[in-house]
Design a protein around this motif. Structure first.
Motif, mmCIF file in Angstrom:
data_model
loop_
_atom_site.group_PDB
_atom_site.id
_atom_site.type_symbol
_atom_site.label_atom_id
_atom_site.label_comp_id
_atom_site.label_asym_id
_atom_site.label_seq_id
_atom_site.Cartn_x
_atom_site.Cartn_y
_atom_site.Cartn_z
ATOM 1 N N ARG A 96 43.984 34.508 37.407
ATOM 2 C CA ARG A 96 45.093 35.461 37.402
ATOM 3 C C ARG A 96 45.869 35.351 36.081
ATOM 4 O O ARG A 96 46.079 34.266 35.565
ATOM 5 C CB ARG A 96 46.025 35.193 38.578
ATOM 6 C CG ARG A 96 46.946 36.374 38.873
ATOM 7 C CD ARG A 96 47.733 36.162 40.133
ATOM 8 N NE ARG A 96 48.406 37.390 40.526
ATOM 9 C CZ ARG A 96 48.136 38.104 41.608
ATOM 10 N NH1 ARG A 96 47.173 37.714 42.430
ATOM 11 N NH2 ARG A 96 48.807 39.206 41.895
ATOM 12 N N GLY A 136 47.410 46.872 34.717
ATOM 13 C CA GLY A 136 48.577 46.794 35.581
ATOM 14 C C GLY A 136 49.488 45.602 35.370
ATOM 15 O O GLY A 136 50.286 45.260 36.249
ATOM 16 N N TYR A 137 49.427 44.954 34.207
ATOM 17 C CA TYR A 137 50.356 43.862 33.906
ATOM 18 C C TYR A 137 51.756 44.443 33.719
ATOM 19 O O TYR A 137 51.918 45.548 33.186
ATOM 20 C CB TYR A 137 49.952 43.139 32.622
ATOM 21 C CG TYR A 137 48.803 42.175 32.753
ATOM 22 C CD1 TYR A 137 49.020 40.814 32.708
ATOM 23 C CD2 TYR A 137 47.493 42.629 32.921
ATOM 24 C CE1 TYR A 137 47.963 39.910 32.802
ATOM 25 C CE2 TYR A 137 46.431 41.745 33.022
ATOM 26 C CZ TYR A 137 46.676 40.391 32.968
ATOM 27 O OH TYR A 137 45.629 39.509 33.075
ATOM 28 N N LYS A 138 52.777 43.691 34.138
ATOM 29 C CA LYS A 138 54.151 44.114 33.882
ATOM 30 C C LYS A 138 54.471 43.940 32.395
ATOM 31 O O LYS A 138 53.930 43.057 31.731
ATOM 32 C CB LYS A 138 55.130 43.306 34.733
ATOM 33 C CG LYS A 138 55.143 43.718 36.200
ATOM 34 C CD LYS A 138 56.283 43.029 36.952
ATOM 35 C CE LYS A 138 56.357 43.524 38.389
ATOM 36 N NZ LYS A 138 57.452 42.867 39.151
ATOM 37 N N VAL A 199 54.073 33.884 36.699
ATOM 38 C CA VAL A 199 53.164 34.419 37.722
ATOM 39 C C VAL A 199 53.459 33.801 39.087
ATOM 40 O O VAL A 199 53.327 34.453 40.125
ATOM 41 C CB VAL A 199 51.698 34.167 37.305
ATOM 42 C CG1 VAL A 199 50.736 34.619 38.390
ATOM 43 C CG2 VAL A 199 51.388 34.901 36.002
ATOM 44 N N ASP A 202 56.691 35.602 40.199
ATOM 45 C CA ASP A 202 56.456 37.031 40.405
ATOM 46 C C ASP A 202 54.952 37.325 40.343
ATOM 47 O O ASP A 202 54.436 37.710 39.297
ATOM 48 C CB ASP A 202 57.199 37.834 39.340
ATOM 49 C CG ASP A 202 57.021 39.342 39.509
ATOM 50 O OD1 ASP A 202 56.552 39.768 40.594
ATOM 51 O OD2 ASP A 202 57.369 40.104 38.567
ATOM 52 N N PRO A 203 54.237 37.124 41.471
ATOM 53 C CA PRO A 203 52.781 37.348 41.470
ATOM 54 C C PRO A 203 52.382 38.765 41.063
ATOM 55 O O PRO A 203 51.283 38.990 40.561
ATOM 56 C CB PRO A 203 52.375 37.060 42.919
ATOM 57 C CG PRO A 203 53.479 36.209 43.463
ATOM 58 C CD PRO A 203 54.722 36.671 42.777
ATOM 59 N N GLU A 204 53.292 39.738 41.271
ATOM 60 C CA GLU A 204 52.970 41.123 40.929
ATOM 61 C C GLU A 204 52.995 41.377 39.425
ATOM 62 O O GLU A 204 52.631 42.456 38.969
ATOM 63 C CB GLU A 204 53.971 42.062 41.619
ATOM 64 C CG GLU A 204 53.949 41.992 43.140
ATOM 65 C CD GLU A 204 52.565 42.283 43.699
ATOM 66 O OE1 GLU A 204 51.930 43.248 43.223
ATOM 67 O OE2 GLU A 204 52.112 41.549 44.594
ATOM 68 N N ALA A 205 53.438 40.384 38.655
ATOM 69 C CA ALA A 205 53.474 40.567 37.202
ATOM 70 C C ALA A 205 52.084 40.692 36.615
ATOM 71 O O ALA A 205 51.890 41.300 35.554
ATOM 72 C CB ALA A 205 54.210 39.405 36.544
ATOM 73 N N PRO A 207 47.831 41.545 37.700
ATOM 74 C CA PRO A 207 47.008 42.139 38.761
ATOM 75 C C PRO A 207 46.178 41.077 39.478
ATOM 76 O O PRO A 207 45.970 39.978 38.953
ATOM 77 C CB PRO A 207 46.106 43.105 37.995
ATOM 78 C CG PRO A 207 46.019 42.520 36.625
ATOM 79 C CD PRO A 207 47.355 41.902 36.362
ATOM 80 N N PRO A 208 45.698 41.394 40.690
ATOM 81 C CA PRO A 208 44.818 40.456 41.406
ATOM 82 C C PRO A 208 43.579 40.141 40.579
ATOM 83 O O PRO A 208 43.136 40.937 39.763
ATOM 84 C CB PRO A 208 44.450 41.218 42.680
ATOM 85 C CG PRO A 208 45.524 42.237 42.847
ATOM 86 C CD PRO A 208 45.971 42.609 41.463
#
Length: 432
Positions: A96, A136-138, A199, A202-205, A207-208
């Motif tokens: 990740r 999709g990275y923040k 990460v 904020d895991p959503e920062a 992508p999977p």
């Protein structure tokens, strides 16, 4: 004229002209001409200033500057830097935030090959940012590592700014280049830790993780084919200095030769790439040499007018210890970094700082690395940090300067923590 009035005329004159938007070099040269007339005896003073200026840019110690710049330009324009990043991408596999880690690891490797923070940041931004956006990275996880890692080239050899600092401050250039290795590696590890923490919070920062993995055999092949050969360049620049085989100037020449040999081996040494690299090297080198000319004459005027001696005596009156002196210098550098570029800061502060560190018994290498780290910090310090605008230039439309600033704040904190550590633990620098 009192030293206070001389310092105000020279230093204040430069600051005033730059506040009006005058280019740095023109501001310094204008003040130099006025100072020569006032302090060195009219038109005869200008003649003396010109004679002194000539020797400042004909120093053999400055030869590594264009050579290090040429190394980075060749790596960028021949596409070899991109090959390294593609190979590292395969080697890191399915973890990740892989591209964020790749930014730090690949950017650190490229920093040991280029010597230019601006080139490093621009290359990282143009190469990795579009792919990170697509996946999709923040923004914070995209821009922060790119700016932070881009600036590492200022301290990790071959650093063009380190060569300039060593030449202007009369610090051994080879020792200063080597002294940046350990702090540079520590800083890279700290950046990796910040990404991991980001990460985790904020895991959503990021992508999977993709389930697709690269076979071990392909990873090994990429390592041997695209990454390992770059060790030849690193050895040519750093290894030869460590072994005592070559001076910084000679190692810079060997570095360019190593890059040319690798580009030829990969079939990338074509004339269009060489032409672009030479033009890029010429433009940057001329700019740096003119700034050095202006800087050296400004230092001479400060000394001739008595401003340098007066300022040093005034600072000595505070009876600060070595640690407090370094902290005061750090505060000055960070403050100036909010409004000025790195070369201008060096030109203004070195004539005053060098006598102070000699008086305090501070090791010049310790001061040199702390100053480089402080200048690195100022590259991303708002409102005028140069790398903030480089990042803004490659960022998606609609990105604000404050978004860029917020993204790099945790990494700036890492640099600040490292500087404070090196003030109290100089052994991390003076290990040679």
């Amino acid at each position: 004229m009192s030293w206070q009035a001389a310092a105000l005329l020279l230093g204040g004159g430069v600051m005033f002209l730059m506040a009006l938007g005058t280019p740095v070099v023109i501001a310094f040269l204008t003040v130099n001409l006025i100072g020569a007339v006032v302090f060195m005896g009219g038109l005869g003073g200008i003649d003396q200033l010109i004679a002194n200026a000539t020797s400042s840019i004909t120093s053999f110690a400055l030869v590594p500057v264009p050579l290090f710049i040429l190394m980075g330009e060749l790596l960028f324009h021949t596409g070899m830097a991109v090959r390294v990043f593609d190979a590292l991408d395969k080697i890191l596999g399915a973890i990740r935030a892989r591209l964020a880690y790749l930014t730090v690891i690949g950017g650190t490797i490229f920093a040991t090959l280029s010597g230019s923070s601006i080139a490093n940041t621009a290359m990282l931004g143009s190469t990795l940012m579009p792919d990170m956006e697509k996946r999709g990275y923040k923004k914070s996880l995209i821009m922060g590592p790119i700016i932070a890692t881009g600036s590492i080239a200022m301290i990790i050899p071959p650093s063009s700014l380190a060569v300039l600092l060593g030449s202007l401050a009369k610090i051994d250039v080879g020792a200063l280049l080597l002294a940046g290795v350990v702090p540079g590696i520590i800083l890279s590890v700290m950046y990796l830790a910040v990404i991991r923490l980001h990460v985790w919070i904020d895991p959503e920062a990021a992508p999977p993780v993709s389930p697709v993995s690269v076979p071990t055999r392909e990873k090994a092949l990429a390592m041997l084919r695209d990454v390992a050969p770059m060790g030849l360049v690193i050895f040519a620049v750093i290894g030869l200095i460590i072994l005592g085989v070559a001076s910084p100037t000679e190692s810079a020449a060997f570095g360019v030769l190593a890059v040319a040999i690798l580009a030829l081996f990969y079939g990338k040494l074509r004339w269009p790439a060489v032409e672009k690299a030479l033009w890029g090297t010429l433009s940057v080198s001329v700019m740096m040499l003119v700034i050095i000319l202006a800087s050296s004459t400004f230092s001479q005027l400060l000394a001739f007018s008595g401003a340098s001696a007066g300022l040093v005596a005034w600072m000595a009156g505070f009876e600060l210890g070595p640690h407090a002196t370094l902290l005061a210098m750090l505060a000055v550098l960070v403050l100036l970094g909010m409004f000025m570029d790195q070369l201008s800061i060096m030109m203004l502060t070195l004539p005053i700082f060098m006598p102070l560190i000699a008086m305090q018994g501070i090791d010049p290498l310790q001061f040199g690395i702390i100053m480089l780290l402080a200048l690195e910090l100022s590259l991303a310090t708002p409102p005028f940090g140069l790398l903030l605008f480089v990042m803004l230039g490659v960022a998606p439309k609609g990105t604000s300067i404050w978004e860029v600033v917020r993204a790099c704040l945790p990494y700036l904190a890492c640099t600040l923590v490292l500087i404070l550590t090196l003030i109290w633990l100089p052994g991390l620098i003076i290990w040679q």
